[in-house]
Enzyme design. Structure first.
Site: not given
Length: 165
Positions: A69-70, A73
């Site tokens: 998820h990170e 980004h």
């Protein structure tokens, strides 16, 4: 502890590089995150911060979902620039298309709240005399700051009582 997480970050970057046929600069990885957030991507600093407590308590899912998820980004920011929405179409495409994961915005990890210490201060009002102060406010009083009751205008005084929520 960090070696597994760092290996997962590297694996996510390699997947993205294979997919996009280009290299990406590796981020700095930090375990200095507390509170409710599992991870944070600082886009301009190319920095990933992770919550060590949530990592320890949810290791398998954390490595699979939160790290990707990170990283997604940072990849989305480096590919599409700063004007994209944080969980927008570009980020979702990376989550689904590269990592094969659901583009979940939030985690569902149980977060333990820390107990809050309250310092009871009092004034002379008969019906309105207990004021629970946080540790920070209590320390400000110790350094000379004064707080007053809005009704009787008296200076609030520490009663000596401490409670824990």
């Amino acid at each position: 502890m960090p070696e597994h997480l760092n290996a997962r970050v590297e694996a996510c970057y390699r997947q993205a590089e294979d997919f996009f046929q280009r290299t990406f600069p590796r981020p700095t990885v930090s375990f200095r995150l507390r509170g409710q957030k599992a991870g944070v991507a600082h886009l301009d600093e190319n920095l990933l911060r992770f919550n060590p407590q949530l990592y320890r308590e949810n290791r398998e899912h954390f490595l699979e979902q939160t790290v990707a998820h990170e990283v997604a980004h940072l990849i989305a920011h480096q590919l599409f620039g700063p004007r994209i929405r944080p969980h927008g179409e570009e980020w979702q495409l990376i989550m689904r298309g590269i990592y094969g994961l659901p583009p979940d915005r939030c985690h569902t990890y149980a977060v333990k709240r820390r107990t809050a210490t309250r310092y009871l201060y009092r004034c002379h009002c008969p019906e309105h005399n207990d004021f629970p102060f946080s540790a920070q406010r209590h320390n400000l009083v110790a350094k000379g700051r004064r707080y007053y009751c809005r009704r009787c205008k008296a200076t609030l005084v520490f009663s000596g009582e401490v409670t824990r929520d």
